[in-house]
Design an enzyme around this catalytic site. Structure first.
Site, mmCIF file in Angstrom:
data_model
loop_
_atom_site.group_PDB
_atom_site.id
_atom_site.type_symbol
_atom_site.label_atom_id
_atom_site.label_comp_id
_atom_site.label_asym_id
_atom_site.label_seq_id
_atom_site.Cartn_x
_atom_site.Cartn_y
_atom_site.Cartn_z
ATOM 1 N N ARG A 24 36.880 42.707 43.456
ATOM 2 C CA ARG A 24 36.727 42.617 41.992
ATOM 3 C C ARG A 24 38.036 42.883 41.267
ATOM 4 O O ARG A 24 38.042 43.532 40.231
ATOM 5 C CB ARG A 24 35.647 43.591 41.502
ATOM 6 C CG ARG A 24 34.285 43.319 42.088
ATOM 7 C CD ARG A 24 33.535 42.354 41.220
ATOM 8 N NE ARG A 24 32.237 42.058 41.798
ATOM 9 C CZ ARG A 24 31.104 42.104 41.133
ATOM 10 N NH1 ARG A 24 31.114 42.448 39.879
ATOM 11 N NH2 ARG A 24 29.979 41.788 41.732
ATOM 12 N N ARG A 28 36.505 42.602 34.466
ATOM 13 C CA ARG A 28 36.467 43.290 33.172
ATOM 14 C C ARG A 28 37.504 44.387 32.977
ATOM 15 O O ARG A 28 37.750 44.809 31.860
ATOM 16 C CB ARG A 28 35.065 43.866 32.940
ATOM 17 C CG ARG A 28 34.092 42.803 32.460
ATOM 18 C CD ARG A 28 32.721 43.369 32.294
ATOM 19 N NE ARG A 28 32.223 43.870 33.570
ATOM 20 C CZ ARG A 28 31.168 44.656 33.698
ATOM 21 N NH1 ARG A 28 30.525 45.073 32.635
ATOM 22 N NH2 ARG A 28 30.765 45.043 34.898
ATOM 23 N N ARG A 37 38.172 34.874 29.336
ATOM 24 C CA ARG A 37 36.834 34.608 29.847
ATOM 25 C C ARG A 37 35.857 34.115 28.778
ATOM 26 O O ARG A 37 34.970 33.298 29.052
ATOM 27 C CB ARG A 37 36.359 35.915 30.513
ATOM 28 C CG ARG A 37 34.924 36.057 30.820
ATOM 29 C CD ARG A 37 34.529 35.321 32.082
ATOM 30 N NE ARG A 37 33.189 35.771 32.416
ATOM 31 C CZ ARG A 37 32.106 35.335 31.781
ATOM 32 N NH1 ARG A 37 32.219 34.436 30.836
ATOM 33 N NH2 ARG A 37 30.918 35.801 32.113
ATOM 34 N N ASP A 73 30.756 33.717 42.417
ATOM 35 C CA ASP A 73 29.714 34.730 42.594
ATOM 36 C C ASP A 73 28.884 34.372 43.818
ATOM 37 O O ASP A 73 28.830 33.210 44.216
ATOM 38 C CB ASP A 73 28.819 34.843 41.357
ATOM 39 C CG ASP A 73 27.990 36.122 41.396
ATOM 40 O OD1 ASP A 73 28.534 37.191 41.089
ATOM 41 O OD2 ASP A 73 26.821 36.063 41.809
ATOM 42 N N TYR A 151 18.171 39.364 46.102
ATOM 43 C CA TYR A 151 18.054 38.931 44.699
ATOM 44 C C TYR A 151 16.939 37.891 44.537
ATOM 45 O O TYR A 151 16.179 37.923 43.582
ATOM 46 C CB TYR A 151 19.376 38.340 44.206
ATOM 47 C CG TYR A 151 20.456 39.377 44.016
ATOM 48 C CD1 TYR A 151 20.382 40.303 42.978
ATOM 49 C CD2 TYR A 151 21.551 39.449 44.862
ATOM 50 C CE1 TYR A 151 21.370 41.266 42.802
ATOM 51 C CE2 TYR A 151 22.541 40.401 44.697
ATOM 52 C CZ TYR A 151 22.439 41.308 43.666
ATOM 53 O OH TYR A 151 23.418 42.257 43.492
#
Ligand code: 1CP
Length: 353
Positions: A24, A28, A37, A73, A151
């Site tokens: 990562r 952010r 973004r 992702d 998920y």
């Protein structure tokens, strides 16, 4: 020493410096990420190759890391074949109609990368071309069958994986069919990324730590092995990573990894004993990056010493936390790069220094 130090470390060859990158590393915590973004869904950002190239290259420029990781992702292949998965801001992957019945297998048809994810291949080609002159490889990645299945079955992030475990134990035939389909999606996606120019791959089984060793062996290892086997002939290093997987490291290595990613719970020298001969990646606690610098510095030196200097890729034990100050990661890179592998044994003042 010829060749790039990241790839040499993956093969446990001598290096001039221990290579470093961060899971990562795009994202952010970087102001330039937030600026580029915009506000749309991450899945639309991933479908824009120019934006993906920019977001992937930002941390390479800022930190001087030894590898880039594709901005994407783990749910991209399942979304691309039309399973029906979105990524909700602040939550992560969500599925309105979760996987429940044998009929749901039809929603997981085989991936055709040139047709279903041409934007991924376009981004990989552009990034690889940009990085080649700098000798920095691009890491392609995919979600491992168990983590992606969690998920699709739960419908979103979970703490207990109760529905996932109910399916694997209650209907093992359907579970094995599900993870087999997900293995094909991951394998096909990774192969296409390598063909487009990725120099290494990482398989993220982030949530495998929820499993007992017996569950992993029966319900997960066959599908994960299928993914990693599909990459064997490419010759690119295969990194296999999970969180809380101390008791699974041996099995994760045997599933076909060249490098095993380790979180902060297991010291790297102990991890190395559990995985026999392979390289290790890790394992600074990402939470520590919010501590005062002297505490971080001490722990970086400890990780370097436990990593042993050869066959070690320095990383965090999981992804960069959004509140991390980018300047801290810059200092971590500088510190790792200023310590010759021959000095790591003395790096934290252990061994009588
Ligand atoms: O360096 C990078 O930033 C690489 C980009 C990247 C990667 C490697 C993203 C972008 N996602 C991933 C992989 C990923 N996605 C994993 C495996 C890595 C890990 O364990 O951290 C997992 C579990 C996911 C699922 C996911 N997607 C979550 C976690 C949810 C949970 O269960 O806790 C989240 C929050 C997302 C959305 C997402 N993916 C990526 C970003 C930057 C975001 C945040 C949302 C956004 O910016 O819109």
């Amino acid at each position: 020493m010829t060749g790039c130090r990241f790839l040499r470390a993956c093969r446990s060859e001598p290096v001039d410096r221990v290579p470093v990158w961060f899971m990562r590393q795009a994202g952010r915590s970087l102001p330039e990420y937030r600026a580029a973004r915009g506000t749309g869904s991450i899945l639309s950002a991933i479908a824009d190759p120019d934006l993906v190239a920019e977001l992937t290259l930002q941390p390479v420029r800022r930190y001087g890391v030894d590898a880039a990781i594709l901005f994407s992702d783990i749910v991209v292949p399942a979304a691309a074949v039309g399973f029906g998965v979105e990524v909700a801001p602040g939550t992560g992957p969500v599925v309105a109609d979760p996987f429940r019945h044998p009929d749901d297998l039809r929603r997981l048809r085989p991936l055709e990368p040139e047709v279903d994810t041409p934007y991924v291949l376009e981004a990989v080609r552009a990034i690889a071309a940009e990085l080649r002159p700098r000798g920095v490889p691009l890491i392609g990645f995919a979600g491992a069958p168990f983590t992606v299945a969690s998920y699709l079955v739960e419908g979103g992030p979970s703490r207990t994986y109760a529905r996932t475990k109910a399916l694997m134990h209650g209907n093992p035939t359907l579970w094995m069919a599900l993870v087999d389909r997900l293995a094909d999606l991951a394998g096909t996606s990774l192969l296409s990324q390598v063909e487009a120019g990725a120099g290494a791959v990482q398989l993220f089984d982030s949530w495998a730590g929820a499993l007992s060793p017996d569950e992993y062996r029966r319900f997960v290892a066959p599908a994960t092995t299928k993914v990693l086997d599909a990459l064997a002939a490419t010759g690119v290093p295969r990194i296999h990573f999970g969180v809380g997987t101390g008791e699974l490291l041996g099995q994760m290595a045997r599933a076909g990894a060249d490098v095993v990613g380790v979180d902060w719970r297991v010291p790297l020298d102990e991890a190395r004993r559990r995985i026999g001969g392979r390289a290790v990646q890790g394992n600074l606690d990402p939470a520590l990056c919010l501590a005062p610098w002297p505490a971080i510095e001490q722990q970086v030196r400890t990780v370097l010493r436990e990593g042993g200097g050869i066959g070690h890729i320095f990383n965090l034990g999981h992804g960069v936390l959004p509140k991390t100050d980018p300047e801290i990661l810059e200092r971590v890179v500088t510190l790792v790069h200023s310590t010759p592998p021959s000095d790591v044994a003395r790096a934290d003042g252990a061994n009588g220094a």
